[in-house]
Design a protein around this motif. Structure first.
Motif, PDB file in Angstrom:
ATOM      1  N   MET A   1       0.844  -1.194   0.000  1.00 12.59           N
ATOM      2  CA  MET A   1       0.000   0.000   0.000  1.00 12.59           C
ATOM      3  C   MET A   1       0.882   1.248   0.000  1.00 12.59           C
ATOM      4  SD  MET A   1      -3.356  -0.648   2.410  1.00 12.59           S
ATOM      5  CE  MET A   1      -2.529  -1.059   3.935  1.00 12.59           C
ATOM      6  N   GLY A   2       0.280   2.371  -0.311  1.00  8.24           N
ATOM      7  CA  GLY A   2       1.034   3.616  -0.299  1.00  8.24           C
ATOM      8  C   GLY A   2       0.240   4.779  -0.849  1.00  8.24           C
ATOM      9  N   LEU A   3       0.887   5.606  -1.680  1.00  9.94           N
ATOM     10  CA  LEU A   3       0.295   6.819  -2.236  1.00  9.94           C
ATOM     11  C   LEU A   3       0.454   6.835  -3.749  1.00  9.94           C
ATOM     12  CD1 LEU A   3       1.828   9.429   0.266  1.00  9.94           C
ATOM     13  CD2 LEU A   3      -0.456   8.381   0.400  1.00  9.94           C
ATOM     14  N   ARG A   4      -0.239   7.760  -4.403  1.00  4.91           N
ATOM     15  CA  ARG A   4      -0.029   8.057  -5.823  1.00  4.91           C
ATOM     16  C   ARG A   4       0.778   9.345  -5.947  1.00  4.91           C
ATOM     17  NH1 ARG A   4      -1.169   5.158 -10.630  1.00  4.91           N
ATOM     18  NH2 ARG A   4      -1.866   3.224  -9.680  1.00  4.91           N
ATOM     19  N   ILE A   5       1.631   9.417  -6.963  1.00  2.00           N
ATOM     20  CA  ILE A   5       2.412  10.631  -7.214  1.00  2.00           C
ATOM     21  C   ILE A   5       2.221  11.052  -8.662  1.00  2.00           C
ATOM     22  CG2 ILE A   5       4.541   9.363  -7.829  1.00  2.00           C
ATOM     23  CD1 ILE A   5       6.068  11.653  -6.335  1.00  2.00           C
ATOM     24  N   GLN A   6       2.103  12.376  -8.873  1.00  2.00           N
ATOM     25  CA  GLN A   6       1.935  12.935 -10.219  1.00  2.00           C
ATOM     26  C   GLN A   6       3.091  13.867 -10.567  1.00  2.00           C
ATOM     27  OE1 GLN A   6      -2.026  14.318 -11.579  1.00  2.00           O
ATOM     28  NE2 GLN A   6      -2.742  13.886  -9.486  1.00  2.00           N
ATOM     29  N   HIS A   7       3.567  13.729 -11.804  1.00  2.00           N
ATOM     30  CA  HIS A   7       4.574  14.623 -12.387  1.00  2.00           C
ATOM     31  C   HIS A   7       4.091  15.048 -13.769  1.00  2.00           C
ATOM     32  CE1 HIS A   7       6.954  11.841  -9.778  1.00  2.00           C
ATOM     33  NE2 HIS A   7       7.594  12.940  -9.450  1.00  2.00           N
ATOM     34  N   PRO A   8       4.609  16.139 -14.312  1.00  2.00           N
ATOM     35  CA  PRO A   8       4.330  16.443 -15.714  1.00  2.00           C
ATOM     36  C   PRO A   8       4.859  15.320 -16.604  1.00  2.00           C
ATOM     37  CG  PRO A   8       5.261  18.350 -14.590  1.00  2.00           C
ATOM     38  CD  PRO A   8       5.417  17.188 -13.659  1.00  2.00           C
ATOM     39  N   GLN A   9       4.088  14.917 -17.590  1.00  5.89           N
ATOM     40  CA  GLN A   9       4.534  13.848 -18.480  1.00  5.89           C
ATOM     41  C   GLN A   9       5.818  14.251 -19.193  1.00  5.89           C
ATOM     42  OE1 GLN A   9       3.239  10.647 -18.904  1.00  5.89           O
ATOM     43  NE2 GLN A   9       5.110  10.365 -20.087  1.00  5.89           N
ATOM     44  N   GLU A  10       5.982  15.542 -19.459  1.00  6.25           N
ATOM     45  CA  GLU A  10       7.202  16.009 -20.122  1.00  6.25           C
ATOM     46  C   GLU A  10       8.447  15.676 -19.312  1.00  6.25           C
ATOM     47  OE1 GLU A  10       6.850  20.159 -20.909  1.00  6.25           O
ATOM     48  OE2 GLU A  10       5.749  19.870 -22.796  1.00  6.25           O
ATOM     49  N   THR A  11       8.343  15.708 -17.986  1.00  3.15           N
ATOM     50  CA  THR A  11       9.480  15.376 -17.125  1.00  3.15           C
ATOM     51  C   THR A  11       9.912  13.932 -17.352  1.00  3.15           C
ATOM     52  OG1 THR A  11       8.802  16.952 -15.423  1.00  3.15           O
ATOM     53  CG2 THR A  11      10.244  15.163 -14.725  1.00  3.15           C
TER      54      THR A  11
ATOM     55  N   ILE B   1      15.335   9.155 -12.211  1.00  3.17           N
ATOM     56  CA  ILE B   1      14.550  10.054 -13.054  1.00  3.17           C
ATOM     57  C   ILE B   1      14.663  11.456 -12.468  1.00  3.17           C
ATOM     58  CG2 ILE B   1      12.235  10.669 -13.865  1.00  3.17           C
ATOM     59  CD1 ILE B   1      11.528   7.751 -13.923  1.00  3.17           C
ATOM     60  N   ARG B   2      15.410  12.306 -13.132  1.00  4.58           N
ATOM     61  CA  ARG B   2      15.662  13.650 -12.613  1.00  4.58           C
ATOM     62  C   ARG B   2      14.350  14.432 -12.532  1.00  4.58           C
ATOM     63  NH1 ARG B   2      20.594  17.561 -14.641  1.00  4.58           N
ATOM     64  NH2 ARG B   2      20.472  19.064 -12.921  1.00  4.58           N
ATOM     65  N   GLY B   3      14.068  14.965 -11.368  1.00  2.21           N
ATOM     66  CA  GLY B   3      12.829  15.703 -11.166  1.00  2.21           C
ATOM     67  C   GLY B   3      11.752  14.893 -10.481  1.00  2.21           C
ATOM     68  N   PHE B   4      12.052  13.624 -10.188  1.00  6.90           N
ATOM     69  CA  PHE B   4      11.044  12.787  -9.532  1.00  6.90           C
ATOM     70  C   PHE B   4      10.719  13.333  -8.141  1.00  6.90           C
ATOM     71  CE2 PHE B   4       9.002   9.075  -7.757  1.00  6.90           C
ATOM     72  CZ  PHE B   4       8.401   8.468  -8.851  1.00  6.90           C
ATOM     73  N   ALA B   5      11.735  13.876  -7.466  1.00  3.95           N
ATOM     74  CA  ALA B   5      11.543  14.403  -6.110  1.00  3.95           C
ATOM     75  C   ALA B   5      11.279  15.904  -6.111  1.00  3.95           C
ATOM     76  CB  ALA B   5      12.766  14.089  -5.251  1.00  3.95           C
ATOM     77  N   ARG B   6      10.764  16.447  -7.223  1.00  5.15           N
ATOM     78  CA  ARG B   6      10.505  17.883  -7.262  1.00  5.15           C
ATOM     79  C   ARG B   6       9.544  18.260  -6.132  1.00  5.15           C
ATOM     80  NH1 ARG B   6       7.941  19.561 -12.792  1.00  5.15           N
ATOM     81  NH2 ARG B   6       7.236  21.380 -11.600  1.00  5.15           N
TER      82      ARG B   6
ATOM     83  N   GLY C   1       1.843  23.960  -6.746  1.00  7.85           N
ATOM     84  CA  GLY C   1       3.023  24.533  -7.373  1.00  7.85           C
ATOM     85  C   GLY C   1       2.877  24.509  -8.886  1.00  7.85           C
ATOM     86  N   GLY C   2       3.948  24.092  -9.555  1.00 15.88           N
ATOM     87  CA  GLY C   2       3.929  24.082 -11.015  1.00 15.88           C
ATOM     88  C   GLY C   2       3.269  22.856 -11.618  1.00 15.88           C
ATOM     89  N   VAL C   3       2.940  21.858 -10.805  1.00 16.59           N
ATOM     90  CA  VAL C   3       2.279  20.649 -11.305  1.00 16.59           C
ATOM     91  C   VAL C   3       0.773  20.824 -11.148  1.00 16.59           C
ATOM     92  CG1 VAL C   3       2.042  18.156 -11.123  1.00 16.59           C
ATOM     93  CG2 VAL C   3       4.255  19.243 -10.632  1.00 16.59           C
ATOM     94  N   GLU C   4       0.090  20.970 -12.257  1.00 19.75           N
ATOM     95  CA  GLU C   4      -1.366  21.078 -12.226  1.00 19.75           C
ATOM     96  C   GLU C   4      -1.945  19.666 -12.164  1.00 19.75           C
ATOM     97  OE1 GLU C   4      -5.078  22.706 -14.962  1.00 19.75           O
ATOM     98  OE2 GLU C   4      -3.005  23.150 -15.534  1.00 19.75           O
ATOM     99  N   PRO C   5      -2.589  19.289 -11.065  1.00 12.15           N
ATOM    100  CA  PRO C   5      -2.993  17.892 -10.900  1.00 12.15           C
ATOM    101  C   PRO C   5      -4.092  17.464 -11.867  1.00 12.15           C
ATOM    102  CG  PRO C   5      -3.896  19.233  -9.139  1.00 12.15           C
ATOM    103  CD  PRO C   5      -2.958  20.118  -9.909  1.00 12.15           C
TER     104      PRO C   5
END
Length: 531
Positions: free
Chosen positions: A286-296, A459-464, A421-425
């Motif tokens: 179990m855990g959480l979901r994380i979202q990043h821009p697909q471009e990243t 993956i650079r930016g994963f921990a943004r 922030g800059g990630v629009e969910p």
């Protein structure tokens, strides 16, 4: 047929280029190739400046043995011919038609194989047909009331209907069940490319039509599919199933019952336990979901944000934590959405979903931590379900039924987020800021932070700091395993545990393969009267 492995071509190659490359490898003119079939296509992106497709193909040509000998290439062989074979009917005779509980991948694929071989199965589904189900789910996502029997988890097509529709599996396949599952998907409406791409997927929009087509075929062959028909009891005599109860009291006689109930049929598990069906609690995650821009993700995986030729990039990451836990990404959805996947009032769960085109602005995946029965804080086969429920109740209360979300930097520091922030969910369902650490046990939160930091090195930016977290991801696999013997039968004879809910699969393809496996077991033993 001749099989050729490791054919490498640029990402913008033509079909003619593929034929010419095959001919060059075989050292014959392209005109001598009568046919070419792609067996596998994968992307090799290890060198970002030289991304290419790698193919395995089978070709038909004259004097194939001589051609293989002349090629003198370890990647060129005579193709081994393997086909899926369904068994002939057994000697025992069924007095009643087989009954299948559930119309997820396990139930549908079991049903289609039994129907095509004359068994005229009855499929019982607690939820609605896929069209009505989609309407119910859309209303819920817009703020309407949850339907406990028809939602993201329950209804025609099962939980996989509202997912990415990923079809890759790690299950070994000497009996060609995987291939048969993919062929059936194509027959009922999937793009033929799923037969050869390395990580095939369908998408929730296409999958909905496929399950409807499968249902119509089962009915055409004499089977029956009943919706809003929840099985409420199981009646056995002398260790053998005699009948089942549907709803408030309808009784159905059956010799064979396939339990393809899915991993969220908690009330059914409770009835099975009361009736003495042997089962056990098992490990899951179990855990959480994380979202990043697909471009990243595209930039990291391909070295470019341009995905026009390669499609939206994906990833699969694992890490061993200092506390001894494993954390890994699961059900990664390129260009997808995080969805409210709840199925019980007062409890909340999330999942990931994407459409066939995977053209959404965000990538999302589950960050899940391994847990074992020792973590459940209770005993008995349903202790894992009780653990799930406790965390889902906490998630529901955090945001009064909305999806609780938090930016990664705030999660690390244990503070409630105040603004995006800059990630629009990208969500399906209402959401609200919360402190997700208040939902999770400490070991899970610590593992997620350590994992995200480790994944950032891949993956650079994963921990943004503004990556968007949401919880709780609790329905990764079944927390229960229903025991079955070598003949795939429970110790209560006549009951066949099947698929992900029974603890024998993990995803659409492996569940469908298990559905085929159980159908084979039933057919190899029984025949229908008049078959």
């Amino acid at each position: 047929m001749i099989r050729i492995n490791q054919l490498k071509l640029s990402v913008n190659h033509t079909e003619e280029d593929l034929w010419n490359k095959a001919a060059k490898t075989l050292k014959i003119p392209a005109g001598e190739i009568r046919s070419l079939k792609i067996i596998k296509q994968s992307i090799d992106a290890r060198k970002k400046e030289e991304i290419h497709f790698t193919y395995c193909v089978e070709v038909e040509a004259l004097r194939e043995e001589a051609v293989v000998h002349k090629a003198k290439n370890v990647n060129v062989t005579i193709a081994e011919k393997r086909e899926y074979v369904f068994p002939k009917p057994g000697k025992e005779t069924l007095a009643h038609r087989p009954v299948i509980i559930g119309t997820g991948p396990a139930g549908l694929f079991c049903g289609i194989m039994l129907a095509r071989n004359g068994y005229k199965p009855l499929l019982l589904e607690r939820g609605e047909d896929v069209d009505r189900r989609r309407e119910s789910v859309d209303r819920f996502w817009e703020g309407g009331r949850l339907k406990p029997d028809s939602n993201v988890q329950f209804g025609e097509g099962g939980a996989g209907t509202f997912s990415d529709g990923k079809l890759n599996t790690l299950v070994k396949d000497p009996f060609m069940r995987n291939r048969k599952v993919l062929e059936l998907f194509v027959e009922f409406g999937a793009d033929p490319s799923i037969l050869y791409v390395n990580k095939p997927h369908i998408g929730t929009d296409v999958l909905s039509g496929i399950v409807k087509n499968m249902r119509e075929e089962i009915i055409r062959l004499g089977g029956e599919v009943r919706f809003q028909s929840r099985v409420t009891d199981f009646i056995a005599e002398d260790g053998k199933l005699k009948e089942i109860v549907v709803g408030e009291g309808e009784r159905i006689l059956t010799d064979v019952l396939i339990l393809a109930i899915g991993h969220s049929a908690r009330d059914t598990f409770e009835v099975l336990e009361k009736r003495g069906i042997p089962m056990e609690a098992k490990a899951f995650a179990m855990g959480l979901r994380i979202q990043h821009p697909q471009e990243t993700i595209d930039l990291s995986q391909y070295g470019t944000k341009d995905q026009s030729l390669l499609g939206a990039a994906d990833y699969k990451l694992t890490h061993s934590c200092k506390n001894g836990r494993g954390i890994y990404t699961f059900c990664m959805c390129p260009g997808g959405y995080v969805v409210n996947a709840s199925s019980e009032e007062g409890r909340l769960a999330v999942n990931g979903m994407s459409y066939h085109k995977r053209d959404g602005k965000n990538a999302n995946s589950a960050l899940i931590v391994t847990i074992t029965p020792e973590d459940f804080g209770g005993k008995g086969p349903l202790s894992g379900i009780a653990y799930q429920r406790r965390l889902e109740e906490a998630a529901f209360l955090q945001s009064n039924g909305k999806i609780p979300i938090q930016l990664y930097e705030d999660f690390k520091k244990g503070r409630k987020s105040q603004a995006l922030g800059g990630v629009e969910p990208a969500f399906k369902g209402l959401y609200e800021f919360a402190d997700l650490r208040e939902i999770l046990p400490a070991y899970m939160a610590e593992s997620i932070v350590e994992g995200v930091e480790a994944f950032d090195r891949r993956i650079r930016g994963f921990a943004r700091p503004d990556a968007v977290l949401a919880g709780i991801e609790s329905r990764t696999s079944s927390p229960v395993r229903i025991f079955r013997d070598e003949a795939l039968e429970s110790s209560v004879k006549g009951i066949y545990p099947c698929g992900e809910g029974a603890g024998y699969a993990g995803g659409i393809t492996s569940a469908a393969m298990d559905g085929l496996k159980v159908a084979e077991a039933v057919a190899a033993r029984f025949q229908m009267q008049g078959l």
